[in-house]
Design a protein around this motif. Sequence first.
Motif, mmCIF file in Angstrom:
data_model
loop_
_atom_site.group_PDB
_atom_site.id
_atom_site.type_symbol
_atom_site.label_atom_id
_atom_site.label_comp_id
_atom_site.label_asym_id
_atom_site.label_seq_id
_atom_site.Cartn_x
_atom_site.Cartn_y
_atom_site.Cartn_z
ATOM 1 N N ARG A 618 0.772 -1.053 0.011
ATOM 2 C CA ARG A 618 0.031 -0.043 0.027
ATOM 3 C C ARG A 618 0.697 1.223 -0.017
ATOM 4 N NH1 ARG A 618 -4.124 1.900 4.564
ATOM 5 N NH2 ARG A 618 -4.803 3.952 3.708
ATOM 6 N N ALA A 619 1.789 1.090 0.928
ATOM 7 C CA ALA A 619 2.590 2.394 0.775
ATOM 8 C C ALA A 619 3.446 2.633 -0.332
ATOM 9 C CB ALA A 619 3.616 2.453 2.050
ATOM 10 N N GLU A 622 0.938 3.944 -3.054
ATOM 11 C CA GLU A 622 0.582 5.273 -2.924
ATOM 12 C C GLU A 622 1.479 6.210 -3.176
ATOM 13 O OE1 GLU A 622 -1.208 5.112 0.964
ATOM 14 O OE2 GLU A 622 -3.092 4.510 0.448
ATOM 15 N N LEU A 641 10.791 0.695 2.254
ATOM 16 C CA LEU A 641 9.369 0.582 2.872
ATOM 17 C C LEU A 641 9.075 -0.669 3.861
ATOM 18 C CD1 LEU A 641 7.252 1.826 -0.050
ATOM 19 C CD2 LEU A 641 7.613 2.867 2.051
ATOM 20 N N VAL A 645 8.091 -0.092 7.457
ATOM 21 C CA VAL A 645 6.804 -0.764 7.872
ATOM 22 C C VAL A 645 7.025 -1.566 9.140
ATOM 23 C CG1 VAL A 645 4.880 -2.158 7.154
ATOM 24 C CG2 VAL A 645 5.845 -0.302 5.875
#
Length: 844
Positions: A618-619, A622, A641, A645
């Motif tokens: 998702r990160a 986006e 990421l 995360v």
Amino acid sequence: MDELARQVAQAGLAPSRVVVLLPYGALVAEARRAWAARAPLASGFAPRFTTARDWAAALSPWRPGSDDISHDMARDALVAAAWIERVVRERLEPGLRRELVARLIGAARQLAPLAAAQPPERRAAWAEDRRAALAATLGSAAAQWESLVASLAITWAGSSAYVTDALWSPLAAPGADADRLLCLPGHHPDPLAEALLAHWGDRAARLAWSAPAEPAPRVWACEDFEAEAQAAAACAIEHLNAGRAPVALIANDRLLTRRASALLVGAGVRLRDETGWKLSTTRAAASLMALLRAADARASTDEVLDWLKLSPAFPPLAVESLERRLRQRGVARWSAVPLDWRGADIDPQRAELQASRPLLLWLKDTAAALERSGQWAALQADEAGRQLIGVLRLGEGAHELDGLGEAAAGERGAKARWPLTAFAAWVRDVLEGAVFQPTVAGAPQVVVLPMAQRLGRRVAAVVAPGSDERHLSASPEPDSAWTAAQRALLGLPDREALARAEASAWAQLFDGAPVDALWRRHEAGEALLPSAFIDGIEPRPASELLPASAVPAGGTAPPAARAPALLPERLSASAYDDLRTCPYRFFARRQLRLDEVDELDTEPDQGDLGNWLHAVLRAFHEARGDDRPGEDADRAALDALAERVALDMGLGDEVQAGGFLPYRAVWPALREAYLRWLWPHEAEGWRFVAAEAEREQRAGRWALYGRLDRIDARRDADGGESFVIDHKTESRARTEARVKEPMEDTQLAFYAALLSEPRLRAAYLSIADTRGERDEPAKLIEQTEVLAARDAIVQGLVHDLDRVAGGAAMRALGEGMACEYCAARGLCRKDFWTPSTDGVQGLP
């Protein structure tokens, strides 16, 4: 008493000039009653019935010196640490140091009665002789720590003063405080009593117990632990109902005795436990230790929550709400809890106890911390809490510890700075070494006592559970800290002496009272034999004490719950899947809102991998949007990421990181698998629209809602088209099984119902570690008939919910794997069903 009266009369002495030494303190009141019961001596002064310790304390009050053995763990732990650090110059590992301290205290306390039996002026020579004799048995380099402990124990015992030293002073000389000394022996030899008899010479004598009755117990054979505890309680109650009180409950097996005592107290019996139990097992100790564990900077979420629940300063509803949020998110370490979730007072109170400080400051600051958290008032209102405050010197008396241990080379003295871990270990040791004995209002009906202290006690009956080979051995094992040769050199009792004492204690159980002896045939799956003391006596079955009651055979009927008023108006995909899989599960989880409590302090599992991967993707999308920066840039972004995360989810801290390593090890393979699927997918014209997208639609009078992992879209000659993609990290076979029957797959059809687009595709993106297999690591598994499945599931959902709202019975219809891992299985009690004959109709 006959022999005592004869000796007093023969010597022509006033009874008050005779001291009678008893083997233990509880006999003092018994002896005074027995003397007063003699008609010829009903008036006048009685002999002084006392123990050696009480006699000495009456002659001269005693306070232990800075290096004395005090039998007070708060003091002895500090002094033992000082002795060790006087001779061990290197810094010891904390676990080894604590073990050495514990062993030194145990060994020194064993030698203390032998040292106290020596006149103070000859005690040092006695210690030197024993140390020299013992040195020959401790020469091996492999026994380095054993040698250290043994040598220090003798030195400590030989250099210590004792409360009974007053008995060697002129105050207790023959003819000064008393004219005659009589000794009533216990089962075990008392070195001090023997030494005093020799010291008093012809002015001293022994008293003898009357011959015990012939052993004739009732022996009860039980099947297991619980049956024996219940039978022991039943025996005691039977005696009380027959008017025999008090009953002595012999503590051969401490755990079993605690269980039997709980049963008796629950039945309304007044019970006094003279053996007590460790102060560390009380609620007061748990409250204090919860504070110290929570104060640690590395505390787990569970440890902090435990403290918050025991602290009146924190509102219970707020703590419950915080715990619910933490369990839903699975935050195992308190350091990973979001700052805006923490209460304003939690971390400041924890921080107050995180800095190192001297012991005396620790005691003062701990008391202040208990006051701030509201725990102090609860401790003062509790009997065990008041004892805890006293033994730890949290209120008054901290000055008694000032200077203890300061002779140690290094930084462990009372004025040295202790870290929180060292202070918490000291507190734990003190609480482990203290015994808590609750008071009982009124005359006790049952008295719990060791077998050796049945001697001379007036009881109406005796119940002796734990009369098995393990807990009542006819040949007890001596303490393993000393070899047989060392015990002989030191004067400690050997196996033969212990066996004689045990046989004597067993024989005295039968002093004018009926005895019930109980043993169990099995313990922890192993056979258990009766003690040699009752071997050969035909046992009676415990079922005679606990007659079985008739219970009709049969199970429970399958549930048929109805709760239309509790029907939720908004449903998720998982909620409707519960209804389709098993209506009763839907009733339990969605209508009653019952569910399993998530664990906090657990190892990362497959679920954590899925949550982590979802958050990373998702990160990634986006941040990336519609850009196409290139393969190397995509790899670098995903790697960065993934690290960030993991830290945000608490999977990068020192505890969780280790458990998450296997999943992080497969990350490069998962990353490459995803990118190799993504690039061709984007080449077909698909673009990212949203991740974790929340959508809601109406279906009749019901609202459907859900969070979609990912929505992609593209345009072609026929117009716009949407693609719902759900990421799966489960096994490939399980994901493929989801789409075999289109009308059976609830998730993708439900997600499709949340979107109104006429052109729609839906698929699972299986991202799995398939190394060693021929299958591709990332594979799109599409539900090809998703539009038909969407229409069918909306129609079925409206139909099913309307029936539930109309009062249809919610039956437990799950089968196979649906039941194997169902959180409501214990509620529906499927394992105990009998066929239903009520004819109630439920959801098909």
